[in-house]
Motif scaffolding. Structure first.
Motif, mmCIF file in Angstrom:
data_model
loop_
_atom_site.group_PDB
_atom_site.id
_atom_site.type_symbol
_atom_site.label_atom_id
_atom_site.label_comp_id
_atom_site.label_asym_id
_atom_site.label_seq_id
_atom_site.Cartn_x
_atom_site.Cartn_y
_atom_site.Cartn_z
ATOM 1 N N VAL A 81 5.980 -9.968 2.757
ATOM 2 C CA VAL A 81 7.072 -9.932 3.439
ATOM 3 C C VAL A 81 7.735 -8.658 2.935
ATOM 4 O O VAL A 81 8.635 -7.915 3.853
ATOM 5 C CB VAL A 81 8.015 -11.192 2.792
ATOM 6 C CG1 VAL A 81 9.450 -11.070 3.162
ATOM 7 C CG2 VAL A 81 7.342 -12.512 3.200
ATOM 8 N N ALA A 82 7.967 -8.172 1.689
ATOM 9 C CA ALA A 82 8.661 -6.983 1.372
ATOM 10 C C ALA A 82 8.033 -6.501 0.007
ATOM 11 O O ALA A 82 7.126 -7.115 -0.628
ATOM 12 C CB ALA A 82 10.157 -7.490 0.933
ATOM 13 N N GLU B 24 15.590 -5.713 5.399
ATOM 14 C CA GLU B 24 15.656 -4.201 5.405
ATOM 15 C C GLU B 24 17.251 -3.619 5.189
ATOM 16 O O GLU B 24 17.670 -2.659 4.586
ATOM 17 C CB GLU B 24 15.037 -3.544 6.519
ATOM 18 C CG GLU B 24 14.836 -1.913 6.165
ATOM 19 C CD GLU B 24 13.877 -1.661 5.308
ATOM 20 O OE1 GLU B 24 13.579 -0.607 4.795
ATOM 21 O OE2 GLU B 24 12.854 -2.523 5.100
ATOM 22 N N ALA C 232 6.331 -6.374 6.154
ATOM 23 C CA ALA C 232 5.257 -7.256 6.934
ATOM 24 C C ALA C 232 4.323 -6.288 7.981
ATOM 25 O O ALA C 232 3.051 -6.638 8.076
ATOM 26 C CB ALA C 232 5.799 -8.407 7.767
ATOM 27 N N VAL D 54 8.715 -12.657 8.547
ATOM 28 C CA VAL D 54 7.712 -11.598 8.796
ATOM 29 C C VAL D 54 8.008 -11.199 10.195
ATOM 30 O O VAL D 54 7.416 -10.069 10.748
ATOM 31 C CB VAL D 54 6.171 -12.032 8.668
ATOM 32 C CG1 VAL D 54 6.044 -12.316 7.148
ATOM 33 C CG2 VAL D 54 5.676 -12.985 9.580
ATOM 34 N N GLN E 11 12.366 -9.198 9.352
ATOM 35 C CA GLN E 11 12.320 -7.930 8.563
ATOM 36 C C GLN E 11 13.549 -6.997 8.611
ATOM 37 O O GLN E 11 13.830 -6.520 7.525
ATOM 38 C CB GLN E 11 11.055 -7.158 8.978
ATOM 39 C CG GLN E 11 9.789 -7.799 8.755
ATOM 40 C CD GLN E 11 9.447 -7.921 7.352
ATOM 41 O OE1 GLN E 11 8.806 -6.732 7.237
ATOM 42 N NE2 GLN E 11 9.601 -8.798 6.466
ATOM 43 N N ALA F 17 11.505 -3.982 3.555
ATOM 44 C CA ALA F 17 10.566 -4.989 4.332
ATOM 45 C C ALA F 17 8.937 -4.199 4.732
ATOM 46 O O ALA F 17 9.074 -3.129 4.801
ATOM 47 C CB ALA F 17 11.172 -5.069 5.698
#
Length: 263
Positions: free
Chosen positions: A89-90, A245, A259, A236, A241, A257
């Motif tokens: 995910v991050a 971010e 993904a 995702v 995202q 982020a």
């Protein structure tokens, strides 16, 4: 695309997410989850624990999805058959912080293990969480690379354990002018920095990845897994995202982020 959830009442549109304190304490989830709920109608109860405990919560069936950052523990969870799909995910990183007076002369360095060797040589104060959390495990791994085991460190008077969370460790380091290892997200959100500054950052060994793991229906049944998949898909997705971010803690970006381009 977010999974569609069929034929459930409003009372049933709720899931439990087991995650780590570094995600919860920074305010990220409080910021982004209402957007997911508004879009899906699914509410999310957050249980914040160290990765090992979060995965144990899922093993017991007391969570529907997990968001954690310990690749070795995650692989074990999946190999045991508890987890199914895992997606990044991050990411963020750990930072070694310490007093601006810098008794170990490490400020500005990029090599975390070399910095720890310098701290040990100088017998400069160091605060460890000592709680077997993700940060504590990462710290002990770096100490091993520096040639020091936890058994060798424990008796040292300059090495102090708080047996607590990241905020407690940072508070102790701020009060005593000590070094400590922190995840960047908690460091950015921490308000009582006092004399502390970032001493070492940018070492690739300090990278920290956050993964969302969906549970295996053969182990957990299917009662909440469609809703859990909806959350994982959203995290995702471009919308999720973008939310990650765009989040800021004290004006800084604590998570990147990833993904689309996993680290």
């Amino acid at each position: 695309m977010i999974a569609t959830v069929h034929c459930v009442s409003a009372a049933e549109l709720s899931i439990t997410l087991a995650t780590t304190p570094s995600v919860e304490a920074t305010g990220l989830l409080a910021n982004i989850l209402p957007r997911f709920t508004a879009k899906s109608g699914i509410t999310v109860k957050v249980v914040a624990q160290a990765t090992g405990r979060a995965l144990d919560t899922a093993r017991r069936g007391d969570a529907d999805v997990v968001l954690v950052h310990d690749p070795a523990a995650e692989r074990e969870f999946i190999d045991e058959g508890y987890g199914a799909t895992r997606r990044q995910v991050a990411w963020n990183d750990f930072v070694l912080v310490g007093p601006s007076s810098d008794p170990a002369r490490i400020v500005g360095g990029k090599d975390a293990s070399a910095a720890l060797k310098a701290i040990a040589t100088a017998r400069a104060r160091f605060v460890t969480r000592g709680d077997r959390s993700d940060v504590n495990i990462a710290e002990l791994r770096l100490w091993r690379l520096a040639g020091r085991t936890s058994e060798a460190l424990t008796p040292e008077k300059w090495y102090r354990s708080v047996s607590g969370d990241m905020s407690q460790a940072l508070n102790a380091a701020s009060t005593t002018g000590a070094y400590t290892l922190s995840d960047r997200a908690t460091w950015l959100a921490f308000a009582n920095k006092g004399p502390l500054v970032i001493a070492v950052e940018g070492d690739p060994r300090l990278l920290s990845r956050y993964d969302v793991i969906e549970l295996n229906p053969k182990k957990h049944g299917k009662a909440r897994l469609p809703e859990a998949k909806a959350l994982a898909d959203w995290l995702v997705s471009p919308e999720g995202q973008h939310a990650i971010e765009g989040y800021r803690a004290n004006g800084e970006q604590p998570f990147n982020a990833s993904a689309a381009a996993p680290k």
